[in-house]
Scaffold this motif. Structure first.
Motif, short mmCIF file in Angstrom:
data_model
loop_
_atom_site.label_atom_id
_atom_site.label_comp_id
_atom_site.label_asym_id
_atom_site.label_seq_id
_atom_site.Cartn_x
_atom_site.Cartn_y
_atom_site.Cartn_z
N LYS A 1 34.13 35.88 43.82
CA LYS A 1 33.15 36.64 44.62
C LYS A 1 33.81 37.85 45.26
CE LYS A 1 30.15 34.36 47.16
NZ LYS A 1 29.55 33.36 48.09
N ALA A 2 35.08 37.69 45.68
CA ALA A 2 35.79 38.79 46.34
C ALA A 2 36.14 39.91 45.37
CB ALA A 2 37.07 38.27 46.99
N ALA A 3 36.43 39.57 44.12
CA ALA A 3 36.83 40.58 43.13
C ALA A 3 36.20 40.24 41.79
CB ALA A 3 38.35 40.64 43.01
N PRO A 4 34.91 40.50 41.62
CA PRO A 4 34.21 40.08 40.40
C PRO A 4 34.72 40.73 39.13
CG PRO A 4 32.80 41.48 41.78
CD PRO A 4 34.00 41.14 42.59
N GLY A 5 35.46 41.82 39.22
CA GLY A 5 35.98 42.47 38.03
C GLY A 5 37.29 41.90 37.53
N VAL A 6 37.84 40.93 38.25
CA VAL A 6 39.13 40.33 37.88
C VAL A 6 38.89 38.97 37.24
CG1 VAL A 6 41.38 39.56 38.74
CG2 VAL A 6 40.27 41.56 39.77
#
Length: 349
Positions: free
Chosen positions: A284-289
């Motif tokens: 949720k904090a870094a959806p692109g990772v």
């Protein structure tokens, strides 16, 4: 035992039945109706819902706040509600009660224990202190209220090094209960007079160096987020030290530190060594990772005892209330306050 209710659940009138099974309460699915009913009941009880990062995703998503144990306990102390519903393991709910003595603190299943907190008892600590009567006792927050009450200074994984470094270098230190976090602190501070209790979290201890090495070899471009409770933390530092993994890719982090690092990472993929519930918040904090578990079996059965059924039961019946004896709570509160006085207590374990 099964319990049936015909009270409204969210969007409709339904019967709700849950069962007391060996691994926790079952029989309720985390539907939208369930979430609506949970929130309705929490408002009716004037309760704040807290969920630890290792909880089931559905429990995290319905909570008012998600985080580490100490961060959540501090939120509990500041909350303006009458009740705190702590979705986590028992020592966490105890800590919330210690910092919020005037509030009613409930845990959805009081049987949700912790192998790390259980690895040292108050009697064992008393005996250890008797061997080193002049030592300073530093306890990880992942301990029972009674152990905190016998502690000089508490710590979290994010500030354990700072706490120990603040102690007179000529003083012996008794560090407990996690041997892997203790080894990390000893390595970072260079102290020879730190004595480490041989306790462990069975889930973190099970994430071993061989698994980490294999994963790092098969994902050479990935960053590594390693919780210091993990059995593989030393292996991670070895891989970096020997040049098998670039040093800047290896990060020893608390769960709060992982979230901060996730928002800042430039990596496309991150291997995560901690309990698998943490992946939900990281994604949720870094959806692109692309976050992947080093060990996808690293799931705490105690954390997962806080089921949708258990939470509904807790809110419907006011179960299970957490009690800490006032004298124990007063002593334990001092050990936490001393930690906070040293400096930033971090965001929890």
């Amino acid at each position: 035992m099964s319990i049936t209710s015909d009270r409204p659940v969210g969007l409709g009138q339904v019967d709700v039945e849950w069962y007391d099974a060996p691994g926790g309460y079952t029989g309720v699915e985390p539907t939208e109706e369930w979430a609506a009913e949970v929130r309705r009941l929490a408002r009716a009880r004037n309760a704040t819902l807290l969920a630890h990062n290792y909880q089931l995703p559905a429990i995290q998503d319905v909570a008012d706040h998600v985080g580490d144990s100490l961060a959540l306990s501090r939120i509990a102390a500041e909350a303006e509600t009458d009740e705190i519903i702590f979705c986590g393991v028992h020592f966490m709910a105890e800590t919330a009660k210690i910092l919020s003595p005037d509030k009613t603190v409930l845990i959805p299943d009081e049987r949700a224990g912790c192998s790390l907190a259980d690895s040292i008892t108050a009697d064992e600590l008393r005996a250890w202190k008797a061997e080193f009567p002049d030592a300073v006792v530093v306890s990880y927050v992942n301990t029972t209220a009674e152990v905190k009450g016998l502690t000089d200074i508490c710590c979290t994984s994010s500030n354990a090094v700072d706490v120990v470094a603040s102690i007179d270098p000529d003083k012996d230190v008794l560090f407990l209960p996690d041997q892997f976090l203790g080894a990390h602190v000893k390595r970072e501070t260079g102290r020879d007079n730190i004595h480490i209790w041989a306790g462990e979290c069975h889930v973190h201890a099970g994430i071993n160096g061989d698994e980490l090495t294999a994963q790092a070899n098969s994902h050479p471009d990935a960053d590594l987020f390693i919780h210091p409770e993990c059995g593989c933390a030393t292996s991670a530092l070895y891989l970096a030290g020997e040049g098998f993994v670039p040093e800047e890719k290896v990060k020893i982090l608390s769960t709060g530190g992982m979230l901060d690092a996730a928002r800042e990472t430039g990596a496309k993929q991150v291997l995560v060594a901690t309990e698998v519930g943490m992946l939900h918040q990281l994604r949720k904090a870094a959806p692109g990772v692309d976050f992947q578990a080093v060990n996808d079996r690293a799931s705490c059965p105690y954390m997962k005892m806080i089921t949708p059924a258990a939470l509904l039961r807790c809110l419907r019946e006011g179960r299970d209330e957490v009690h800490v004896a006032p004298d124990v709570a007063e002593r334990a509160r001092l050990s936490v306050q001393r930690m906070i006085a040293i400096g930033n207590p971090g965001s929890g374990e």
